[in-house]
Design a protein around this motif. Sequence first.
Motif, PDB file in Angstrom:
ATOM      1  N   THR A  81       0.814  -1.213   0.000  1.00 30.80           N
ATOM      2  CA  THR A  81       0.000   0.000   0.000  1.00 30.80           C
ATOM      3  C   THR A  81       0.847   1.262   0.000  1.00 30.80           C
ATOM      4  OG1 THR A  81      -0.135  -0.130   2.420  1.00 30.80           O
ATOM      5  CG2 THR A  81      -1.935  -1.118   1.149  1.00 30.80           C
ATOM      6  N   ALA A  82       2.123   1.147   0.370  1.00 39.55           N
ATOM      7  CA  ALA A  82       2.994   2.328   0.443  1.00 39.55           C
ATOM      8  C   ALA A  82       3.794   2.540  -0.842  1.00 39.55           C
ATOM      9  CB  ALA A  82       3.959   2.194   1.625  1.00 39.55           C
ATOM     10  N   ARG A  83       3.576   1.739  -1.851  1.00 40.11           N
ATOM     11  CA  ARG A  83       4.321   1.883  -3.094  1.00 40.11           C
ATOM     12  C   ARG A  83       3.888   3.130  -3.842  1.00 40.11           C
ATOM     13  NH1 ARG A  83       3.977  -4.370  -5.374  1.00 40.11           N
ATOM     14  NH2 ARG A  83       5.353  -5.299  -3.802  1.00 40.11           N
ATOM     15  N   SER A  84       4.841   4.033  -4.053  1.00 34.29           N
ATOM     16  CA  SER A  84       4.527   5.272  -4.772  1.00 34.29           C
ATOM     17  C   SER A  84       5.679   5.714  -5.670  1.00 34.29           C
ATOM     18  CB  SER A  84       4.196   6.393  -3.778  1.00 34.29           C
ATOM     19  OG  SER A  84       5.305   6.638  -2.920  1.00 34.29           O
ATOM     20  N   ARG A  85       6.758   4.924  -5.740  1.00 34.93           N
ATOM     21  CA  ARG A  85       7.900   5.232  -6.591  1.00 34.93           C
ATOM     22  C   ARG A  85       8.220   4.020  -7.449  1.00 34.93           C
ATOM     23  NH1 ARG A  85      12.300   6.052  -2.267  1.00 34.93           N
ATOM     24  NH2 ARG A  85      11.262   4.111  -1.615  1.00 34.93           N
ATOM     25  N   THR A  86       8.919   4.254  -8.539  1.00 35.79           N
ATOM     26  CA  THR A  86       9.253   3.125  -9.409  1.00 35.79           C
ATOM     27  C   THR A  86      10.150   2.121  -8.696  1.00 35.79           C
ATOM     28  OG1 THR A  86      11.087   4.437 -10.326  1.00 35.79           O
ATOM     29  CG2 THR A  86       9.005   4.455 -11.538  1.00 35.79           C
ATOM     30  N   ILE A  87      11.047   2.593  -7.826  1.00 32.86           N
ATOM     31  CA  ILE A  87      11.944   1.684  -7.112  1.00 32.86           C
ATOM     32  C   ILE A  87      11.160   0.744  -6.201  1.00 32.86           C
ATOM     33  CG2 ILE A  87      12.320   3.292  -5.216  1.00 32.86           C
ATOM     34  CD1 ILE A  87      14.871   0.809  -6.706  1.00 32.86           C
ATOM     35  N   ASP A  88       9.982   1.182  -5.723  1.00 35.44           N
ATOM     36  CA  ASP A  88       9.179   0.326  -4.859  1.00 35.44           C
ATOM     37  C   ASP A  88       8.698  -0.920  -5.580  1.00 35.44           C
ATOM     38  OD1 ASP A  88       9.425   2.132  -2.772  1.00 35.44           O
ATOM     39  OD2 ASP A  88       7.637   3.259  -3.369  1.00 35.44           O
ATOM     40  N   PHE A  89       8.558  -0.827  -6.901  1.00 37.07           N
ATOM     41  CA  PHE A  89       8.107  -1.980  -7.675  1.00 37.07           C
ATOM     42  C   PHE A  89       9.288  -2.844  -8.140  1.00 37.07           C
ATOM     43  CE2 PHE A  89       4.849   1.232  -7.928  1.00 37.07           C
ATOM     44  CZ  PHE A  89       3.694   0.517  -7.759  1.00 37.07           C
ATOM     45  N   ILE A  90      10.498  -2.347  -7.945  1.00 33.97           N
ATOM     46  CA  ILE A  90      11.702  -3.118  -8.255  1.00 33.97           C
ATOM     47  C   ILE A  90      12.202  -3.869  -7.025  1.00 33.97           C
ATOM     48  CG2 ILE A  90      14.109  -2.915  -9.033  1.00 33.97           C
ATOM     49  CD1 ILE A  90      13.315  -0.495 -10.647  1.00 33.97           C
ATOM     50  N   MET A  91      11.875  -3.363  -5.828  1.00 35.91           N
ATOM     51  CA  MET A  91      12.384  -3.947  -4.593  1.00 35.91           C
ATOM     52  C   MET A  91      12.046  -5.426  -4.415  1.00 35.91           C
ATOM     53  SD  MET A  91      14.349  -1.871  -3.132  1.00 35.91           S
ATOM     54  CE  MET A  91      14.560  -2.799  -1.618  1.00 35.91           C
ATOM     55  N   PRO A  92      10.848  -5.908  -4.767  1.00 35.03           N
ATOM     56  CA  PRO A  92      10.600  -7.352  -4.606  1.00 35.03           C
ATOM     57  C   PRO A  92      11.610  -8.215  -5.357  1.00 35.03           C
ATOM     58  CG  PRO A  92       8.528  -6.204  -4.941  1.00 35.03           C
ATOM     59  CD  PRO A  92       9.611  -5.187  -5.152  1.00 35.03           C
ATOM     60  N   ARG A  93      12.034  -7.757  -6.535  1.00 32.97           N
ATOM     61  CA  ARG A  93      13.041  -8.505  -7.281  1.00 32.97           C
ATOM     62  C   ARG A  93      14.370  -8.513  -6.537  1.00 32.97           C
ATOM     63  NH1 ARG A  93      14.532  -6.446 -13.237  1.00 32.97           N
ATOM     64  NH2 ARG A  93      12.368  -5.787 -13.001  1.00 32.97           N
ATOM     65  N   LEU A  94      14.736  -7.361  -5.958  1.00 33.74           N
ATOM     66  CA  LEU A  94      15.975  -7.292  -5.185  1.00 33.74           C
ATOM     67  C   LEU A  94      15.900  -8.185  -3.949  1.00 33.74           C
ATOM     68  CD1 LEU A  94      16.737  -3.455  -5.323  1.00 33.74           C
ATOM     69  CD2 LEU A  94      17.868  -5.272  -6.588  1.00 33.74           C
ATOM     70  N   PHE A  95      14.745  -8.197  -3.286  1.00 31.51           N
ATOM     71  CA  PHE A  95      14.574  -9.066  -2.121  1.00 31.51           C
ATOM     72  C   PHE A  95      14.832 -10.524  -2.506  1.00 31.51           C
ATOM     73  CE2 PHE A  95      12.159  -6.869   1.462  1.00 31.51           C
ATOM     74  CZ  PHE A  95      12.617  -5.619   1.119  1.00 31.51           C
ATOM     75  N   ALA A  96      14.268 -10.942  -3.630  1.00 34.93           N
ATOM     76  CA  ALA A  96      14.433 -12.334  -4.060  1.00 34.93           C
ATOM     77  C   ALA A  96      15.885 -12.644  -4.389  1.00 34.93           C
ATOM     78  CB  ALA A  96      13.540 -12.604  -5.277  1.00 34.93           C
ATOM     79  N   GLU A 210      -1.721  -0.045 -14.550  1.00 41.36           N
ATOM     80  CA  GLU A 210      -1.584   1.159 -13.736  1.00 41.36           C
ATOM     81  C   GLU A 210      -1.328   0.740 -12.293  1.00 41.36           C
ATOM     82  OE1 GLU A 210      -4.406   4.698 -12.017  1.00 41.36           O
ATOM     83  OE2 GLU A 210      -4.694   4.136 -14.130  1.00 41.36           O
ATOM     84  N   ALA A 211      -0.111   0.977 -11.823  1.00 37.45           N
ATOM     85  CA  ALA A 211       0.279   0.534 -10.477  1.00 37.45           C
ATOM     86  C   ALA A 211       0.036   1.601  -9.421  1.00 37.45           C
ATOM     87  CB  ALA A 211       1.746   0.122 -10.473  1.00 37.45           C
ATOM     88  N   PHE A 212       0.096   2.869  -9.814  1.00 38.35           N
ATOM     89  CA  PHE A 212      -0.050   3.950  -8.843  1.00 38.35           C
ATOM     90  C   PHE A 212      -0.513   5.197  -9.577  1.00 38.35           C
ATOM     91  CE2 PHE A 212       1.749   7.737  -6.794  1.00 38.35           C
ATOM     92  CZ  PHE A 212       1.208   7.629  -5.524  1.00 38.35           C
ATOM     93  N   ALA A 213      -1.360   5.986  -8.932  1.00 35.44           N
ATOM     94  CA  ALA A 213      -1.835   7.245  -9.507  1.00 35.44           C
ATOM     95  C   ALA A 213      -2.061   8.263  -8.401  1.00 35.44           C
ATOM     96  CB  ALA A 213      -3.126   7.025 -10.292  1.00 35.44           C
ATOM     97  N   LEU A 226       3.271   3.239 -14.389  1.00 35.57           N
ATOM     98  CA  LEU A 226       2.747   2.224 -15.293  1.00 35.57           C
ATOM     99  C   LEU A 226       3.718   1.057 -15.373  1.00 35.57           C
ATOM    100  CD1 LEU A 226       1.697   4.655 -18.181  1.00 35.57           C
ATOM    101  CD2 LEU A 226       0.209   3.729 -16.388  1.00 35.57           C
ATOM    102  N   LEU A 227       3.182  -0.144 -15.361  1.00 36.66           N
ATOM    103  CA  LEU A 227       3.988  -1.352 -15.558  1.00 36.66           C
ATOM    104  C   LEU A 227       3.769  -1.828 -16.983  1.00 36.66           C
ATOM    105  CD1 LEU A 227       3.210  -3.230 -12.206  1.00 36.66           C
ATOM    106  CD2 LEU A 227       5.124  -1.708 -12.711  1.00 36.66           C
ATOM    107  N   HIS A 228       4.812  -1.743 -17.800  1.00 36.69           N
ATOM    108  CA  HIS A 228       4.683  -2.146 -19.201  1.00 36.69           C
ATOM    109  C   HIS A 228       5.521  -3.391 -19.448  1.00 36.69           C
ATOM    110  CE1 HIS A 228       8.722  -0.743 -20.499  1.00 36.69           C
ATOM    111  NE2 HIS A 228       8.553   0.165 -19.561  1.00 36.69           N
ATOM    112  N   PRO A 229       5.170  -4.204 -20.436  1.00 38.33           N
ATOM    113  CA  PRO A 229       5.947  -5.414 -20.728  1.00 38.33           C
ATOM    114  C   PRO A 229       7.397  -5.065 -21.026  1.00 38.33           C
ATOM    115  CG  PRO A 229       3.844  -5.462 -21.876  1.00 38.33           C
ATOM    116  CD  PRO A 229       3.981  -4.087 -21.290  1.00 38.33           C
TER     117      PRO A 229
END
Length: 256
Positions: A81-96, A210-213, A226-229
């Motif tokens: 719920t706190a995701r508001s930056r592009t890096i927030d959507f990259i962090m799960p990959r870094l965690f893994a 659309e991930a965040f607005a 936006l999350l694009h392929p």
Amino acid sequence: MKITKLICSAAVLILLMAGVAWAQSLVPDAVNNMPITNEVNIGGGGWGQVYNLAELAAFAVDVLLALVLAAAISQHPVRRTARSRTIDFIMPRLFAFYALIGMAVGFLVDQHGYIIGFVIFGIGALLRFRSNLDDPIDTVEMILVTVVGLCVGLNFPVMAILIAVVSWVLIWIAGRHRPIELRLQSESSEVLETGIERVRQIARQEGWKEAFAHRSHSKNAARLILLHPSAVAEEGVEAALLKELDDMDLTWRLGL
């Protein structure tokens, strides 16, 4: 009161001196029992690991557990719920990736000797602080490749292949969509709303998510993530937006 403080200080000093004396008494035994680096053997390597089904099964279970636990943390409802930056959507990959690196190092140390841990962490520290990579994804993937190379050099080819396969799958799964930030601004709130709606129509047509607005009414501005392929480059996203937004009295720009 002063006498009480003096008594307490004396007691603390006596305890500290006793602790130091006890630690010093253990030093000779610790030194005598410390294994010499040259005598530490790293065994169990080579292609013979293919036949060690118990170790392969333990590796698979550890990989699964590490990734599940990393996902549980990275996908925590509070984080989502706190995701508001592009890096927030990259962090799960870094965690893994970091969970995989930690698991691989711990597994090799547990199965084949602690010297491997010093080697891997030494190389990892060198890469972390001496590399010029700005992208955290590039950094963690380079550390992964280094761990794979070290496994090959330490005569653990089976572990190297398994780690590389798991890394490849993670990169493929996590890299299917890339986050990109879109900022919109206009002097007219009606034009801005129309622009946002057009962007959402484009997203539906192109298969973006659309991930965040966020809509700022005071500045007549909006920010969307936006999350694009991953197969679509940033230039393709820009071209699709330019086609639909070019005729509007609207200022927009893309960024990571």
